[in-house]
Design a protein around this motif. Structure first.
Motif, PDB file in Angstrom:
ATOM      1  N   ALA A 110      27.715 -11.641  48.225  1.00 31.01           N
ATOM      2  CA  ALA A 110      26.970 -10.654  49.012  1.00 31.01           C
ATOM      3  C   ALA A 110      27.935  -9.861  49.886  1.00 31.01           C
ATOM      4  O   ALA A 110      29.081 -10.245  50.085  1.00 31.01           O
ATOM      5  CB  ALA A 110      25.916 -11.341  49.867  1.00 31.01           C
ATOM      6  N   THR A 111      27.456  -8.750  50.418  1.00 35.35           N
ATOM      7  CA  THR A 111      28.293  -7.877  51.242  1.00 35.35           C
ATOM      8  C   THR A 111      27.614  -7.599  52.577  1.00 35.35           C
ATOM      9  O   THR A 111      26.437  -7.907  52.766  1.00 35.35           O
ATOM     10  CB  THR A 111      28.575  -6.544  50.537  1.00 35.35           C
ATOM     11  N   ALA A 112      28.358  -7.010  53.475  1.00 32.38           N
ATOM     12  CA  ALA A 112      27.831  -6.617  54.782  1.00 32.38           C
ATOM     13  C   ALA A 112      27.892  -5.097  54.905  1.00 32.38           C
ATOM     14  O   ALA A 112      28.802  -4.460  54.367  1.00 32.38           O
ATOM     15  CB  ALA A 112      28.626  -7.267  55.912  1.00 32.38           C
ATOM     16  N   ASP A 113      26.928  -4.536  55.601  1.00 29.85           N
ATOM     17  CA  ASP A 113      26.856  -3.095  55.783  1.00 29.85           C
ATOM     18  C   ASP A 113      27.735  -2.674  56.957  1.00 29.85           C
ATOM     19  O   ASP A 113      27.548  -3.131  58.078  1.00 29.85           O
ATOM     20  CB  ASP A 113      25.408  -2.672  56.021  1.00 29.85           C
ATOM     21  N   ILE A 147      34.396 -10.359  52.983  1.00 34.54           N
ATOM     22  CA  ILE A 147      35.598 -11.021  53.496  1.00 34.54           C
ATOM     23  C   ILE A 147      35.750 -12.378  52.821  1.00 34.54           C
ATOM     24  O   ILE A 147      34.783 -13.156  52.748  1.00 34.54           O
ATOM     25  CB  ILE A 147      35.532 -11.216  55.019  1.00 34.54           C
ATOM     26  N   PHE A 148      36.954 -12.670  52.345  1.00 36.76           N
ATOM     27  CA  PHE A 148      37.262 -13.971  51.773  1.00 36.76           C
ATOM     28  C   PHE A 148      38.387 -14.619  52.590  1.00 36.76           C
ATOM     29  O   PHE A 148      39.440 -14.001  52.784  1.00 36.76           O
ATOM     30  CB  PHE A 148      37.725 -13.851  50.316  1.00 36.76           C
ATOM     31  N   ARG A 149      38.163 -15.840  53.060  1.00 33.71           N
ATOM     32  CA  ARG A 149      39.268 -16.600  53.639  1.00 33.71           C
ATOM     33  C   ARG A 149      40.087 -17.157  52.488  1.00 33.71           C
ATOM     34  O   ARG A 149      39.535 -17.755  51.556  1.00 33.71           O
ATOM     35  CB  ARG A 149      38.739 -17.737  54.522  1.00 33.71           C
ATOM     36  N   LEU A 150      41.373 -16.965  52.518  1.00 33.86           N
ATOM     37  CA  LEU A 150      42.208 -17.361  51.388  1.00 33.86           C
ATOM     38  C   LEU A 150      42.534 -18.847  51.450  1.00 33.86           C
ATOM     39  O   LEU A 150      43.681 -19.274  51.624  1.00 33.86           O
ATOM     40  CB  LEU A 150      43.487 -16.516  51.359  1.00 33.86           C
ATOM     41  N   ALA A 164      27.165 -15.773  54.107  1.00 32.47           N
ATOM     42  CA  ALA A 164      26.922 -14.782  53.064  1.00 32.47           C
ATOM     43  C   ALA A 164      26.139 -13.585  53.569  1.00 32.47           C
ATOM     44  O   ALA A 164      26.360 -12.450  53.125  1.00 32.47           O
ATOM     45  CB  ALA A 164      26.187 -15.436  51.892  1.00 32.47           C
ATOM     46  N   SER A 165      25.222 -13.804  54.507  1.00 33.52           N
ATOM     47  CA  SER A 165      24.428 -12.694  55.026  1.00 33.52           C
ATOM     48  C   SER A 165      25.289 -11.688  55.781  1.00 33.52           C
ATOM     49  O   SER A 165      24.898 -10.536  55.951  1.00 33.52           O
ATOM     50  CB  SER A 165      23.326 -13.221  55.944  1.00 33.52           C
ATOM     51  N   SER A 166      26.468 -12.129  56.221  1.00 28.66           N
ATOM     52  CA  SER A 166      27.408 -11.236  56.909  1.00 28.66           C
ATOM     53  C   SER A 166      28.563 -10.832  56.004  1.00 28.66           C
ATOM     54  O   SER A 166      29.540 -10.240  56.475  1.00 28.66           O
ATOM     55  CB  SER A 166      27.954 -11.917  58.172  1.00 28.66           C
TER      56      SER A 166
END
Length: 232
Positions: A143-146, A159-162, A84-86
């Motif tokens: 959460a998101t990454a910068d 990013i989501f792995r499907l 999540a931090s990434s």
């Protein structure tokens, strides 16, 4: 009583007031037309400027997606678990960890679903989703990454792995993932051929699809959202 007709000079003096009135009315009409023209030009310029900023933000989103792909490549050995931090999640976040219990849908922009809908929001600004419309939702669970500043635009990605849930889909048969069509059993040599007896694309074994969602903030509060689907 004898009425004398007005001579030429007297008639001219009598008409001067009427001419002035028509001249003033004409000036007012010209003034209104000028104001309307200026306002129309200003509006058109503003619209064109906003479109330009939007296109610039969308162009920056492509570079942010490339950074997300670089992250996936660099961390290919640890994509079975969330980071999540990434800004990475090893599932679509539609099911709970048990792979059975349904979770609320993800509202990518914070405005796709009604504010009263039970939903998951993406914390694009790192402020517990304060920019989203208020209502009932399942907190800021994503959460998101910068991605950094790209052409003076601020970009972030998630990013989501499907896959249905996190874990190793190669060893855990309960995990279902969206993957490219396998080429086994087909003999395809012509890419893109319209032939329903064969598969349109040949390919070897590959991993699941990954969904990359990018948000870019540009000038004049311009916001651009893009989605990219990749696989390795």
């Amino acid at each position: 009583m004898q009425i004398r007709p007005l001579n030429l000079s007297q008639r001219r003096r009598a008409q001067r007031g009427v001419s002035l009135l028509f001249a003033l009315l004409t000036l007012v009409a010209l003034l209104l037309a000028t104001l309307a023209l200026v306002r129309s030009v200003d509006t058109s310029t503003l619209v064109l400027g906003n479109m330009g900023f939007k296109q610039d933000a969308t162009s920056a989103a492509d570079q942010a997606a490339r950074k997300a792909i670089d992250w996936l490549t660099a961390n290919s050995a640890s994509l079975n678990t969330d980071a999540a931090s990434s800004g990475y999640y090893a599932s679509t976040q539609e099911l709970a960890a048990d792979g059975v219990t349904a979770k609320p849908p993800i509202d990518v922009t914070g405005r796709q679903l009604a504010a009263s809908t039970n939903r998951q929001l993406i914390d694009w600004d790192g402020n517990t989703c304060q920019s989203a419309t208020t209502g009932t939702y399942n907190g800021c669970s994503v959460a998101t990454a910068d991605a950094g500043t790209i052409n003076n635009n601020n970009a972030r990605f998630v990013i989501f792995r499907l896959c249905s849930k996190a874990g190793n889909y190669l060893t855990d048969t309960s995990i279902s993932c969206a993957k490219p069509i396998s080429s086994s059993g087909a003999n395809v040599t012509k890419k893109g051929e319209m032939n329903y007896a064969e598969q349109p694309f040949a390919g070897g074994a590959s991993g699941p699809y990954y969904r990359i969602v990018v948000r870019v903030l540009g000038a004049r509060n311009t916001a651009s959202f893009t989605e990219t689907i990749v696989h390795f």
